[in-house]
Design a protein around this motif. Structure first.
Motif, PDB file in Angstrom:
ATOM      1  N   MET A  64     -31.784   1.248 -18.494  1.00 40.72           N
ATOM      2  CA  MET A  64     -30.593   1.820 -18.520  1.00 40.72           C
ATOM      3  C   MET A  64     -30.121   2.603 -17.004  1.00 40.72           C
ATOM      4  N   GLN A  65     -31.145   2.864 -16.417  1.00 36.38           N
ATOM      5  CA  GLN A  65     -31.370   3.900 -14.936  1.00 36.38           C
ATOM      6  C   GLN A  65     -30.876   2.677 -14.019  1.00 36.38           C
ATOM      7  N   GLU A  66     -31.268   1.584 -14.110  1.00 41.46           N
ATOM      8  CA  GLU A  66     -30.668   0.391 -13.293  1.00 41.46           C
ATOM      9  C   GLU A  66     -29.039   0.187 -13.414  1.00 41.46           C
ATOM     10  N   VAL A  67     -28.681   0.187 -14.726  1.00 38.47           N
ATOM     11  CA  VAL A  67     -27.318  -0.116 -14.913  1.00 38.47           C
ATOM     12  C   VAL A  67     -26.570   1.177 -14.563  1.00 38.47           C
ATOM     13  N   SER A  68     -26.876   2.317 -14.571  1.00 40.71           N
ATOM     14  CA  SER A  68     -26.360   3.539 -14.294  1.00 40.71           C
ATOM     15  C   SER A  68     -26.117   3.506 -12.562  1.00 40.71           C
ATOM     16  N   ILE A  69     -27.054   3.337 -12.080  1.00 39.70           N
ATOM     17  CA  ILE A  69     -27.229   3.183 -10.608  1.00 39.70           C
ATOM     18  C   ILE A  69     -26.304   2.071 -10.103  1.00 39.70           C
ATOM     19  N   HIS A  70     -26.576   0.701 -10.500  1.00 36.16           N
ATOM     20  CA  HIS A  70     -25.846  -0.450  -9.974  1.00 36.16           C
ATOM     21  C   HIS A  70     -24.297  -0.407 -10.379  1.00 36.16           C
ATOM     22  N   LYS A  72     -22.449   2.350  -9.826  1.00 38.10           N
ATOM     23  CA  LYS A  72     -21.969   3.215  -9.041  1.00 38.10           C
ATOM     24  C   LYS A  72     -21.806   2.667  -7.461  1.00 38.10           C
ATOM     25  N   LEU A  73     -22.669   1.472  -7.236  1.00 33.79           N
ATOM     26  CA  LEU A  73     -22.817   0.897  -6.017  1.00 33.79           C
ATOM     27  C   LEU A  73     -21.650   0.080  -5.478  1.00 33.79           C
ATOM     28  N   ASN A  77     -22.832  -5.969   1.143  1.00 34.77           N
ATOM     29  CA  ASN A  77     -24.186  -6.389   1.218  1.00 34.77           C
ATOM     30  C   ASN A  77     -24.966  -6.233  -0.094  1.00 34.77           C
ATOM     31  N   ILE A  78     -24.370  -5.768  -1.297  1.00 29.67           N
ATOM     32  CA  ILE A  78     -25.054  -5.719  -2.508  1.00 29.67           C
ATOM     33  C   ILE A  78     -24.325  -6.303  -3.641  1.00 29.67           C
ATOM     34  N   VAL A  79     -24.794  -7.101  -4.408  1.00 29.96           N
ATOM     35  CA  VAL A  79     -24.199  -7.781  -5.525  1.00 29.96           C
ATOM     36  C   VAL A  79     -23.538  -6.871  -6.243  1.00 29.96           C
ATOM     37  N   LYS A  80     -22.041  -6.996  -6.780  1.00 28.52           N
ATOM     38  CA  LYS A  80     -21.346  -6.370  -7.367  1.00 28.52           C
ATOM     39  C   LYS A  80     -21.854  -6.402  -8.926  1.00 28.52           C
TER      40      LYS A  80
END
Length: 127
Positions: A64-70, A72-73, A77-80
């Protein structure tokens, strides 16, 4: 393989439906597939994470932390991050589909890469 381990052919999220297509790879917690949006043929990557495995590893909070951070990015150069949904057996992360090979695949094939080649690969992945 238990029925709960099989990623369904049709995934529904945020009012959209996606059909499971090409298998792209696996990780510790699940598998990744190319998905096609029903009615538009738009292709995305679907990271299908097994809830059973996540629970066994006791990493629910990390996912869930990965989802929350991703979500917002926003960087070229970062996968959307495109969306998130879940059912009784899986958590689905919908991501931008990168059609070129990944950096990890390149490293596995070549054993090492130069910084020039790494930069070149990042640029290619966005074309």
């Amino acid at each position: 393989m238990a029925l709960s381990d099989v990623v369904p052919e049709l995934i529904t999220t945020q009012g959209f439906q996606f059909t499971r297509k090409q298998y792209m790879g696996k990780g510790t917690f699940g598998k990744c597939y190319a998905l096609t949006q029903v009615g538009t043929d738009k292709m995305v990557a679907g990271k299908c994470l097994s809830k059973k495995v996540i629970k066994d590893f006791k990493v629910e909070h990390k996912i869930m932390q990965e989802v929350s951070i991703h979500r917002k990015l926003d960087h070229p150069n970062i996968v959307k991050f495109l969306g998130y949904t879940e059912d009784n057996n899986f958590i689905y992360l919908l991501l931008e589909l990168c059609t070129n090979r990944s950096m990890s695949e390149l490293i596995k094939r070549r054993k090492y890469i130069t910084s020039f080649k790494a930069n070149y690969q990042v640029i290619l992945s966005k074309l």
